[in-house]
Scaffold this motif. Structure first.
Motif, PDB file in Angstrom:
ATOM      1  N   SER A  38       0.834  -1.204   0.000  1.00 36.94           N
ATOM      2  CA  SER A  38       0.000   0.000   0.000  1.00 36.94           C
ATOM      3  C   SER A  38       0.867   1.250   0.000  1.00 36.94           C
ATOM      4  O   SER A  38       2.019   1.235   0.439  1.00 36.94           O
ATOM      5  CB  SER A  38      -0.934   0.015   1.213  1.00 36.94           C
ATOM      6  OG  SER A  38      -0.209   0.206   2.414  1.00 36.94           O
ATOM      7  N   VAL A  39       0.276   2.346  -0.504  1.00 37.36           N
ATOM      8  CA  VAL A  39       0.947   3.646  -0.516  1.00 37.36           C
ATOM      9  C   VAL A  39      -0.102   4.732  -0.295  1.00 37.36           C
ATOM     10  O   VAL A  39      -1.285   4.524  -0.532  1.00 37.36           O
ATOM     11  CB  VAL A  39       1.677   3.910  -1.841  1.00 37.36           C
ATOM     12  CG1 VAL A  39       2.914   3.037  -1.973  1.00 37.36           C
ATOM     13  CG2 VAL A  39       0.751   3.693  -3.004  1.00 37.36           C
ATOM     14  N   ASN A  40       0.355   5.871   0.136  1.00 35.53           N
ATOM     15  CA  ASN A  40      -0.550   6.977   0.438  1.00 35.53           C
ATOM     16  C   ASN A  40      -0.513   8.004  -0.684  1.00 35.53           C
ATOM     17  O   ASN A  40      -0.128   9.151  -0.493  1.00 35.53           O
ATOM     18  CB  ASN A  40      -0.176   7.619   1.770  1.00 35.53           C
ATOM     19  CG  ASN A  40      -1.224   8.609   2.235  1.00 35.53           C
ATOM     20  OD1 ASN A  40      -2.396   8.500   1.871  1.00 35.53           O
ATOM     21  ND2 ASN A  40      -0.811   9.581   3.027  1.00 35.53           N
ATOM     22  N   LEU A  41      -0.903   7.575  -1.882  1.00 36.42           N
ATOM     23  CA  LEU A  41      -0.957   8.431  -3.059  1.00 36.42           C
ATOM     24  C   LEU A  41      -2.180   8.033  -3.876  1.00 36.42           C
ATOM     25  O   LEU A  41      -2.742   6.956  -3.665  1.00 36.42           O
ATOM     26  CB  LEU A  41       0.284   8.230  -3.947  1.00 36.42           C
ATOM     27  CG  LEU A  41       1.636   8.689  -3.436  1.00 36.42           C
ATOM     28  CD1 LEU A  41       2.728   8.180  -4.363  1.00 36.42           C
ATOM     29  CD2 LEU A  41       1.687  10.198  -3.347  1.00 36.42           C
ATOM     30  N   SER A  42      -2.548   8.884  -4.828  1.00 36.60           N
ATOM     31  CA  SER A  42      -3.578   8.478  -5.779  1.00 36.60           C
ATOM     32  C   SER A  42      -3.036   7.348  -6.640  1.00 36.60           C
ATOM     33  O   SER A  42      -1.864   7.358  -7.034  1.00 36.60           O
ATOM     34  CB  SER A  42      -3.976   9.650  -6.680  1.00 36.60           C
ATOM     35  OG  SER A  42      -4.702   9.193  -7.805  1.00 36.60           O
ATOM     36  N   MET A  43      -3.879   6.385  -6.959  1.00 38.24           N
ATOM     37  CA  MET A  43      -3.449   5.293  -7.811  1.00 38.24           C
ATOM     38  C   MET A  43      -3.106   5.771  -9.214  1.00 38.24           C
ATOM     39  O   MET A  43      -2.405   5.090  -9.947  1.00 38.24           O
ATOM     40  CB  MET A  43      -4.566   4.242  -7.888  1.00 38.24           C
ATOM     41  CG  MET A  43      -4.088   2.898  -8.326  1.00 38.24           C
ATOM     42  SD  MET A  43      -2.612   2.375  -7.461  1.00 38.24           S
ATOM     43  CE  MET A  43      -3.220   2.134  -5.820  1.00 38.24           C
ATOM     44  N   TRP A  44      -3.584   6.949  -9.574  1.00 36.79           N
ATOM     45  CA  TRP A  44      -3.341   7.472 -10.918  1.00 36.79           C
ATOM     46  C   TRP A  44      -2.277   8.571 -10.900  1.00 36.79           C
ATOM     47  O   TRP A  44      -2.153   9.330 -11.841  1.00 36.79           O
ATOM     48  CB  TRP A  44      -4.648   7.973 -11.517  1.00 36.79           C
ATOM     49  CG  TRP A  44      -5.627   6.844 -11.670  1.00 36.79           C
ATOM     50  CD1 TRP A  44      -5.675   5.934 -12.693  1.00 36.79           C
ATOM     51  CD2 TRP A  44      -6.670   6.478 -10.771  1.00 36.79           C
ATOM     52  NE1 TRP A  44      -6.687   5.033 -12.487  1.00 36.79           N
ATOM     53  CE2 TRP A  44      -7.318   5.341 -11.307  1.00 36.79           C
ATOM     54  CE3 TRP A  44      -7.142   7.010  -9.551  1.00 36.79           C
ATOM     55  CZ2 TRP A  44      -8.389   4.722 -10.679  1.00 36.79           C
ATOM     56  CZ3 TRP A  44      -8.214   6.387  -8.922  1.00 36.79           C
ATOM     57  CH2 TRP A  44      -8.830   5.259  -9.492  1.00 36.79           C
ATOM     58  N   ASN A  45      -1.498   8.636  -9.830  1.00 37.21           N
ATOM     59  CA  ASN A  45      -0.450   9.641  -9.709  1.00 37.21           C
ATOM     60  C   ASN A  45       0.715   9.297 -10.635  1.00 37.21           C
ATOM     61  O   ASN A  45       1.344   8.255 -10.478  1.00 37.21           O
ATOM     62  CB  ASN A  45       0.029   9.700  -8.254  1.00 37.21           C
ATOM     63  CG  ASN A  45       1.224  10.605  -8.077  1.00 37.21           C
ATOM     64  OD1 ASN A  45       2.347  10.136  -7.894  1.00 37.21           O
ATOM     65  ND2 ASN A  45       0.999  11.896  -8.126  1.00 37.21           N
ATOM     66  N   PRO A  46       0.994  10.152 -11.632  1.00 40.38           N
ATOM     67  CA  PRO A  46       2.108   9.870 -12.542  1.00 40.38           C
ATOM     68  C   PRO A  46       3.441  10.251 -11.894  1.00 40.38           C
ATOM     69  O   PRO A  46       3.466  11.062 -10.983  1.00 40.38           O
ATOM     70  CB  PRO A  46       1.791  10.767 -13.752  1.00 40.38           C
ATOM     71  CG  PRO A  46       0.992  11.902 -13.186  1.00 40.38           C
ATOM     72  CD  PRO A  46       0.233  11.346 -12.016  1.00 40.38           C
ATOM     73  N   PRO A  47       4.553   9.661 -12.377  1.00 38.43           N
ATOM     74  CA  PRO A  47       4.632   8.724 -13.502  1.00 38.43           C
ATOM     75  C   PRO A  47       4.532   7.262 -13.085  1.00 38.43           C
ATOM     76  O   PRO A  47       4.470   6.390 -13.933  1.00 38.43           O
ATOM     77  CB  PRO A  47       6.021   9.008 -14.057  1.00 38.43           C
ATOM     78  CG  PRO A  47       6.825   9.375 -12.855  1.00 38.43           C
ATOM     79  CD  PRO A  47       5.883  10.140 -11.959  1.00 38.43           C
ATOM     80  N   GLY A  48       4.532   6.947 -11.800  1.00 38.45           N
ATOM     81  CA  GLY A  48       4.438   5.557 -11.362  1.00 38.45           C
ATOM     82  C   GLY A  48       5.441   5.230 -10.279  1.00 38.45           C
ATOM     83  O   GLY A  48       6.126   6.105  -9.743  1.00 38.45           O
ATOM     84  N   SER A  49       5.537   3.946  -9.939  1.00 40.71           N
ATOM     85  CA  SER A  49       6.379   3.480  -8.846  1.00 40.71           C
ATOM     86  C   SER A  49       7.815   3.240  -9.312  1.00 40.71           C
ATOM     87  O   SER A  49       8.163   3.462 -10.467  1.00 40.71           O
ATOM     88  CB  SER A  49       5.796   2.190  -8.266  1.00 40.71           C
ATOM     89  OG  SER A  49       6.072   1.094  -9.132  1.00 40.71           O
ATOM     90  N   HIS A  50       8.623   2.732  -8.383  1.00 44.62           N
ATOM     91  CA  HIS A  50       9.977   2.312  -8.723  1.00 44.62           C
ATOM     92  C   HIS A  50      10.038   0.811  -9.006  1.00 44.62           C
ATOM     93  O   HIS A  50      11.086   0.192  -8.886  1.00 44.62           O
ATOM     94  CB  HIS A  50      10.945   2.669  -7.596  1.00 44.62           C
ATOM     95  CG  HIS A  50      11.259   4.123  -7.514  1.00 44.62           C
ATOM     96  ND1 HIS A  50      10.553   4.997  -6.711  1.00 44.62           N
ATOM     97  CD2 HIS A  50      12.188   4.881  -8.149  1.00 44.62           C
ATOM     98  CE1 HIS A  50      11.030   6.220  -6.842  1.00 44.62           C
ATOM     99  NE2 HIS A  50      12.022   6.180  -7.716  1.00 44.62           N
ATOM    100  N   GLY A  51       8.904   0.232  -9.367  1.00 41.10           N
ATOM    101  CA  GLY A  51       8.870  -1.177  -9.751  1.00 41.10           C
ATOM    102  C   GLY A  51       7.814  -1.981  -9.027  1.00 41.10           C
ATOM    103  O   GLY A  51       7.338  -2.994  -9.540  1.00 41.10           O
ATOM    104  N   CYS A  52       7.450  -1.566  -7.824  1.00 40.39           N
ATOM    105  CA  CYS A  52       6.445  -2.301  -7.065  1.00 40.39           C
ATOM    106  C   CYS A  52       5.046  -2.082  -7.634  1.00 40.39           C
ATOM    107  O   CYS A  52       4.815  -1.181  -8.432  1.00 40.39           O
ATOM    108  CB  CYS A  52       6.469  -1.885  -5.601  1.00 40.39           C
ATOM    109  SG  CYS A  52       7.867  -2.559  -4.684  1.00 40.39           S
TER     110      CYS A  52
END
Length: 228
Positions: free
Chosen positions: A184-198
């Motif tokens: 889990s993370v505390n961000l919008s799921m549509w927050n660009p540009p994305g994760s570091h791989g997870c």
């Protein structure tokens, strides 16, 4: 994340089918642009605004609220490619409904398996052909940190994990490929540009994945995230 690999940052939920909520974000200092963007009509339609292709102050405020909610910068109310790209992805996710494996790409002969469609930024858990949970929106690896594709297995779970690379919490971590995990993370799921791989998820969805999956369960990742 551990030193075994690269981690992620990420966020929000969509349990089949996806419902989109557009609530105004808190007022911010950024001023609104009066310039119409190249995706003005598409954005107006998405937001339920009059579709005339002209930027009004109300259009700008609605676009800006959407940008603020999902961490799209600069949040000046401009209907550009990043903003429309997020909206277009949401439309495609919603269209999936309760049949995320319609294309049959996630194996149905493995029993319980967590599927990740990078192209649509969706994940779900299925048991054979039965949908057990989801689909839910996920936030996967950005360009240069792509979430690796293929058939994997959950090999380690840590409910209170903290990344020793990025020094950020990764609650409900379930690792399936080196340092790549559901969490889990505390961000919008549509927050660009994305994760570091997870594969980032909302807390609600990460908790559900934690309750449904076990060490040794299969994970299948396929497709390609837009822009990577």
């Amino acid at each position: 994340m551990t030193r075994r690999g690269v981690v992620a940052l990420g966020v929000t939920g969509l349990v089949a089918p996806l419902t989109l909520a557009f609530t105004a974000a808190p007022a911010q200092a950024a001023s609104c642009t009066s310039q119409a963007g190249p995706y003005q009509k598409q954005v107006e339609k998405f937001l339920g605004r009059p579709v005339d292709g002209r930027q009004s102050s109300a259009d700008c405020r609605a676009i800006q609220a959407f940008q603020n909610k999902h961490g799209i910068t600069p949040a000046v109310g401009y209907a550009g490619p990043v903003t429309w790209g997020v909206m277009d992805l949401m439309n495609k996710q919603k269209a999936v409904g309760n049949n995320p494996n319609k294309d049959g790409k996630c194996p149905v002969d493995k029993g319980r398996i967590a599927c990740v469609n990078l192209s649509l930024q969706l994940s779900w858990i299925q048991d054979g052909k039965r949908l057990a949970y989801g689909p839910v929106p996920v936030r996967t690896g950005r360009k240069g940190y792509v979430t690796r594709t293929g058939l994997k297995k959950i090999y380690w779970r840590d409910i209170d994990h903290v990344s020793d690379i990025y020094d950020v919490p990764m609650p409900y971590s379930q690792f399936f490929d080196g340092g790549q995990a559901f969490h889990s993370v505390n961000l919008s799921m549509w927050n660009p540009p994305g994760s570091h791989g997870c594969v980032n998820m909302t807390t609600r969805d990460a908790k559900k994945y934690w309750s449904l999956l076990r060490t040794g369960d299969d994970v299948f990742v396929y497709g390609r995230k837009p822009g990577t």
